[in-house]
Scaffold this motif. Structure first.
Motif, PDB file in Angstrom:
ATOM      1  N   THR A   1       0.619  -1.214  -0.113  1.00 34.06           N
ATOM      2  CA  THR A   1       0.013  -0.092  -0.188  1.00 34.06           C
ATOM      3  C   THR A   1       0.837   1.173  -0.010  1.00 34.06           C
ATOM      4  OG1 THR A   1      -0.263  -0.216   2.373  1.00 34.06           O
ATOM      5  CG2 THR A   1      -2.049  -0.988   1.229  1.00 34.06           C
ATOM      6  N   ASP A   2       2.160   1.115   0.345  1.00 37.77           N
ATOM      7  CA  ASP A   2       3.018   2.265   0.378  1.00 37.77           C
ATOM      8  C   ASP A   2       3.771   2.526  -0.978  1.00 37.77           C
ATOM      9  OD1 ASP A   2       2.305   2.698   2.883  1.00 37.77           O
ATOM     10  OD2 ASP A   2       4.056   2.189   3.962  1.00 37.77           O
ATOM     11  N   ILE A   3       3.777   1.790  -1.836  1.00 46.34           N
ATOM     12  CA  ILE A   3       4.481   1.794  -3.070  1.00 46.34           C
ATOM     13  C   ILE A   3       3.803   2.820  -3.831  1.00 46.34           C
ATOM     14  CG2 ILE A   3       5.172   0.450  -5.180  1.00 46.34           C
ATOM     15  CD1 ILE A   3       5.339  -1.969  -3.478  1.00 46.34           C
ATOM     16  N   GLY A   4       4.765   3.955  -4.368  1.00 47.52           N
ATOM     17  CA  GLY A   4       4.156   4.974  -4.956  1.00 47.52           C
ATOM     18  C   GLY A   4       3.480   5.974  -4.345  1.00 47.52           C
ATOM     19  N   THR A   5       3.603   5.990  -3.037  1.00 49.60           N
ATOM     20  CA  THR A   5       3.085   6.868  -2.168  1.00 49.60           C
ATOM     21  C   THR A   5       4.500   8.024  -1.814  1.00 49.60           C
ATOM     22  OG1 THR A   5       3.302   5.940  -0.102  1.00 49.60           O
ATOM     23  CG2 THR A   5       1.351   5.833  -1.320  1.00 49.60           C
ATOM     24  N   ALA A   6       3.980   9.209  -1.561  1.00 47.56           N
ATOM     25  CA  ALA A   6       4.903  10.192  -1.320  1.00 47.56           C
ATOM     26  C   ALA A   6       5.663   9.909   0.119  1.00 47.56           C
ATOM     27  CB  ALA A   6       4.673  11.380  -1.475  1.00 47.56           C
ATOM     28  N   ILE A   7       4.498   9.596   1.046  1.00 46.42           N
ATOM     29  CA  ILE A   7       4.688   9.471   2.559  1.00 46.42           C
ATOM     30  C   ILE A   7       4.636   8.087   2.869  1.00 46.42           C
ATOM     31  CG2 ILE A   7       4.180  10.415   4.817  1.00 46.42           C
ATOM     32  CD1 ILE A   7       5.798  12.171   2.698  1.00 46.42           C
ATOM     33  N   PRO A   8       5.507   7.052   3.292  1.00 41.96           N
ATOM     34  CA  PRO A   8       5.096   5.625   3.769  1.00 41.96           C
ATOM     35  C   PRO A   8       4.174   5.941   5.035  1.00 41.96           C
ATOM     36  CG  PRO A   8       7.435   6.074   3.688  1.00 41.96           C
ATOM     37  CD  PRO A   8       6.798   7.234   2.979  1.00 41.96           C
ATOM     38  N   ARG A   9       3.622   4.848   5.301  1.00 41.72           N
ATOM     39  CA  ARG A   9       2.768   4.728   6.723  1.00 41.72           C
ATOM     40  C   ARG A   9       3.778   4.643   7.795  1.00 41.72           C
ATOM     41  NH1 ARG A   9      -1.434   0.383   5.828  1.00 41.72           N
ATOM     42  NH2 ARG A   9       0.776  -0.548   5.264  1.00 41.72           N
ATOM     43  N   TRP A  10       4.740   3.747   7.735  1.00 42.26           N
ATOM     44  CA  TRP A  10       5.512   3.498   9.177  1.00 42.26           C
ATOM     45  C   TRP A  10       5.948   4.577   9.899  1.00 42.26           C
ATOM     46  CZ3 TRP A  10      10.421   4.389   9.940  1.00 42.26           C
ATOM     47  CH2 TRP A  10      11.392   4.996   9.261  1.00 42.26           C
ATOM     48  N   PRO A  11       6.577   5.770   9.314  1.00 43.38           N
ATOM     49  CA  PRO A  11       7.139   6.753  10.207  1.00 43.38           C
ATOM     50  C   PRO A  11       5.918   7.327  10.797  1.00 43.38           C
ATOM     51  CG  PRO A  11       7.582   7.335   8.069  1.00 43.38           C
ATOM     52  CD  PRO A  11       6.944   6.038   7.860  1.00 43.38           C
ATOM     53  N   VAL A  12       4.725   7.486  10.524  1.00 48.97           N
ATOM     54  CA  VAL A  12       3.701   8.226  10.940  1.00 48.97           C
ATOM     55  C   VAL A  12       3.221   7.878  12.256  1.00 48.97           C
ATOM     56  CG1 VAL A  12       1.301   9.279  10.455  1.00 48.97           C
ATOM     57  CG2 VAL A  12       2.845   8.925   8.481  1.00 48.97           C
TER      58      VAL A  12
END
Length: 102
Positions: free
Chosen positions: A33-44
């Motif tokens: 789900t994070d591929i191609g997104t500017a901001i991955p979810r894990w650090p949030v």
């Protein structure tokens, strides 16, 4: 994802003898789900829970995505907890915004 490769100059408790070689491959995988997104979810989530390294990492990613306002917020969160790289980056952003000059 990302990967890193290092050679025998990085010691980490492995004894190499004779003509043997040690090479390590380190791989980081991203959720699909994070591929191609500017901001991955894990650090949030980590950033919201006060992890200063995650706050810094998130701020850098936001800055690269040109969301300077949010980047300043996360740099400030980490900086107030003593994270030196965040202090430096926050200072640069404030100077660029004309809110501080040396």
């Amino acid at each position: 994802g990302s990967f890193a490769l290092h050679g025998p100059d990085l010691a980490h408790g492995v004894d190499v003898r004779g003509n043997e070689e040690r090479v390590s491959l380190i791989v980081w995988l991203e959720p699909e789900t994070d591929i191609g997104t500017a901001i991955p979810r894990w650090p949030v989530e980590l950033a919201r829970n006060g992890d200063t390294n995650a706050q810094f990492r998130l701020a850098v990613q936001l800055e690269l995505a040109e969301d300077v306002r949010s980047a300043r917020y996360w740099f400030r969160q980490a900086a107030t907890r003593g994270h030196c790289p965040s202090m430096f980056h926050l200072g640069l952003l404030l100077e660029q915004a004309g809110k501080y000059s040396a």
